[in-house]
Design an enzyme around this catalytic site. Structure first.
Site, PDB file in Angstrom:
ATOM      1  N   GLU A 105     -70.479-113.239 -53.144  1.00  0.00           N
ATOM      2  CA  GLU A 105     -71.408-112.298 -53.792  1.00  0.00           C
ATOM      3  C   GLU A 105     -71.763-112.773 -55.209  1.00  0.00           C
ATOM      4  OE1 GLU A 105     -68.987-108.779 -52.795  1.00  0.00           O
ATOM      5  OE2 GLU A 105     -70.834-107.906 -52.000  1.00  0.00           O
ATOM      6  N   GLU A 125     -65.081-109.141 -45.468  1.00  0.00           N
ATOM      7  CA  GLU A 125     -64.600-107.784 -45.755  1.00  0.00           C
ATOM      8  C   GLU A 125     -64.429-106.936 -44.505  1.00  0.00           C
ATOM      9  OE1 GLU A 125     -66.825-109.416 -47.509  1.00  0.00           O
ATOM     10  OE2 GLU A 125     -66.573-109.009 -49.654  1.00  0.00           O
TER      11      GLU A 125
END
Ligand code: NAD
Length: 695
Positions: A105, A125
């Site tokens: 990210e 995730e």
């Protein structure tokens, strides 16, 4: 500057480097340091552009999981990433190692991305029951299109650098000194007047609006019961429908929901348990390990063949011994067929098939075993035969060789006593199919030496298994609990439930199949033979005949005979209710004078699950499993216990041990039997208001 993030000017480029070993996790200090560094870069008149990278072995490899569930501190990751994206100077992310989760990210907040050819990226995730919560679900679809972003976000797999480049996640792949290359790359961008490229400002491409529905359908079966993959899909969809800022809000909402969900709590438990299970209490890291460079398998049957494949896959040579040539030939041809099938699916090459086959050397002579480091016995389940085999191994094997048995039910201590070296003997209980199932119960005998346990636990990982160290008892951890559940399932049907009702309750709970579909798969003859042996041996608990005996006596052995508890159509493994079985059950009830009653789904769930929890508590009490997490891992990897419920004992803790203990006591009164005698540990923890994982 922060201690964990450094900034230096290199040849006109500001290089920001994260130094927070071991994996540069994005904890609060790293986040604060990253923000400070980009602000410093902005005001550094000597820097024409910026590079952000990881020191040591990797680009930041994700969030700091230890912070999960705690109140947030310092700048949030999304805020840090915004600072990079809004920086007036062009920023290049230089990736090596693994840029995962929050790490990727951060890279997505940069204008350009460069990766070392050995690097991998990903948003894993979802595997912790979460979703990328710092803009990953909004930026990745903008960068590479919604179609390509969907599986990356909803399945969480790692992507090697070359693939990342072809997908457009990274702009270029390089070799050699990354910092040097990244500085040169940034300088060239500046020289070329390359534009800044904030990903949040890009348009999302999508092939057709049906993409989401189609994808959801494609993963429905594999991800049944999981919440997170479907929330991931919602986020990517939001990226295609909403402006960036609103998409970010949606991502935050769904992330917060998942973070607070029991599923993510369970999945995070499994994540840690899977790592912790490798550490056996009492056996330190410094325990010496024996070298395992060659292995022998005794018996080339169902299990022996599968076990041999595990070693060949890991490049370890295997000798496979049988009593007769035909059995060897048959065993080898099954292995070859398995490999050929894998090659046909494109998962290995034909060359791999030949290489692996060449590693498996058949033999009929024990003399060939004199030099091997480890022997795994997988002959018939008979104590006499096993003792004879171990007696011979004792004669022929070199000193220090580890002698293991794959027995499911026999006493490992008794087998060890057939040798003059019980310290070298241990159980290695593989699950069928042994080349596929990840669980390996490593059974430590009374006299097994610590270095043998340490070696076998270490080896488990090398051959791609999750090894769990357990003690000697009937059925070890997994099957001992399973047998209680299966008996309870049978009793529920005798009382009035139908097999399909029982199966549906456990399937809906999240198991891959119900108890009876499972016994049809394993073969009803297996359980029948075990019960007959017990009856012969005078076991008071096995005397009563069951309706399942009736089926086995009629040759209904399950899938392999096309009929068991359920019936099966040619070439189809779907279990279908069979009126003939309903009739046999009715007949059985009449014979036993049982008036069938209505059995609720709740009773089925409680009896099938609590009987296992009670047995699990006894297993812990007796020290057969060292920790509740060991039991959880056995159930997840050996029996498909739903990961999002965290394993049998974790699930029990969530239900509450006081509640379970009360019900166990009620069942003891109503049904009776040793299985319902509450475990002392369960009673104690219930009284103290604790869980198994508080031990
Ligand atoms: P199997 O009948 O398929 O294979 C046993 C093989 O051992 C046969 O090929 C036989 O020829 C060979 N054999 C017998 N006596 C021998 C001897 N003295 N020397 C060398 N070879 C000999 O049985 P299996 O299902 O592979 O089971 C093997 C062991 O694994 C058993 O102890 C069983 O309890 C255990 N186990 C089985 C499963 C399962 O699901 N099948 C799961 C876990 C453990």
């Amino acid at each position: 500057m922060s201690e964990v993030v450094s900034y230096e000017l290199r040849d006109g480029i500001g290089v920001i480097s994260v130094n927070y070993p071991p994996v540069n996790a994005l904890g609060k200090d790293v986040r604060a340091g990253l923000k400070e560094a980009v602000e410093r870069g902005a005001t550094d008149s000597g820097a024409q552009a910026l590079v952000v990278m990881g020191g040591g072995r990797t680009f930041p490899a994700g969030a700091d999981i230890r912070e999960f569930g705690k109140p947030p501190q310092g700048p949030g990751l999304a805020e840090v990433i915004d600072a990079y994206e809004q920086s007036e100077k062009l920023v290049v992310a230089a990736i090596h190692g693994t840029a995962l989760g929050g790490g990727l990210e951060v890279a997505l907040g940069c204008d350009y991305r460069l990766a070392l050819d050995s690097a991998r990226v990903g948003l894993p995730e979802v595997k912790l029951g979460l979703l990328p919560g710092a803009g990953g679900t909004q930026r990745l679809p903008r960068l590479i299109g919604a179609d390509a972003a969907l599986p990356i976000i909803a399945e969480g797999n790692h992507i090697p650098a070359a693939k990342a480049k072809s997908l457009g996640i990274v702009d270029d792949v390089v070799q050699g000194d990354l910092a040097e290359q990244a500085v040169a790359y940034a300088k060239k961008l500046v020289a070329d007047n390359a534009p800044r490229r904030p990903v949040s400002a890009m348009e999302v491409k999508i092939s057709d609006p049906q993409v989401f529905e189609n994808y959801e359908k494609s993963i429905a079966r594999k991800q049944r019961g999981f919440l997170a993959p479907f929330h991931c899909i919602k986020c990517v969809k939001a990226a295609t429908e909403l402006p960036f800022a609103e998409g970010m809000k949606r991502e935050r909402e769904l992330f917060t929901e998942l973070m607070g969900s029991p599923q993510s709590k369970a999945q995070r438990h499994v994540f840690f348990a899977e790592r912790e299970v490798a550490r056996v209490p009492g056996i330190g890291k410094d325990t010496p390990k024996r070298d395992i460079k060659s292995v022998a398998i005794i018996g080339a049957g169902t299990m022996g063949g599968g076990i041999a494949m595990n070693f060949a896959n890991a490049g370890i040579p295997v000798k496979m011994l049988e009593v007769k040539e035909e059995a060897l030939d048959k065993g080898l041809s099954v292995i070859r067929r398995n490999y050929e099938n894998t090659a046909k699916k494109g998962r290995i090459t034909q060359d791999d098939v030949e290489k692996r086959m060449a590693l498996i050397q058949p033999t009929l002579s024990y003399d060939d075993l004199s030099g091997v480091d480890l022997v795994i016995e997988a002959v018939f389940e008979s104590m006499d035969i096993k003792k004879e085999v171990f007696g011979t191994l004792d004669q022929v094997c070199k000193a220090g060789a580890i002698l293991a048995t794959n027995t499911s039910t026999l006493d490992v201590n008794e087998i060890a006593a057939a040798t003059s070296r019980p310290q070298d003997v241990m159980g290695m209980h593989f699950f069928s199919p042994a080349n596929v199932m990840k669980l390996l119960e490593n059974v430590r005998g009374e006299k097994t030496a610590d270095d043998v346990v340490a070696t076998v636990m270490d080896l488990s990982k090398k051959i791609g298994k999750v090894g769990v160290c357990v003690g000697v008892c009937d059925g070890f951890v997994g099957n001992r609990m399973l047998h209680k559940r299966q008996a309870e399932a049978g009793a529920l049907v005798a009382a009035g439930a139908s097999p399909e009702q029982v199966d549906k309750v456990l399937y809906d709970f999240g198991f891959p199949m119900g108890p009876f579909a499972m016994s049809d798969l394993a073969g009803l003859d297996v359980g029948y033979r075990i019960r007959q042996e017990r009856r012969k041996a005078g076991d008071p608990e096995a005397q009563e005949t069951t309706w399942l005996d009736k089926l086995a006596e009629q040759g209904r052995y399950g899938q392999k005979t096309g009929a068991g508890v359920f019936r099966y159509e040619e070439g189809d493994r779907t279990p279908r209710p069979d009126p003939e079985v309903a009739r046999l059950i009715e007949e059985y009830r009449e014979e036993k004078g049982i008036t069938p009653r209505e059995v609720t789904d709740q009773e089925i769930l409680e009896r099938c699950m609590y009987v296992m929890v009670n047995e699990g508590a006894k297993i812990l009490e007796e020290g057969i499993a060292a920790r509740a997490l060991d039991v959880d891992i056995v159930w997840i990897y050996g029996y498909g216990f739903p990961v999002y419920r965290g394993g049998t004992m974790f699930w029990a803790d969530q239900v509450g041990l006081d509640e379970i203990c009360d019900r166990v006591k009620t069942f003891e009164q109503e049904i009776g039997g040793k299985q319902w005698k509450p475990a002392a540990l369960l009673e104690r923890l219930a009284k103290e208001g604790k869980g198994f994982h508080d031990l």
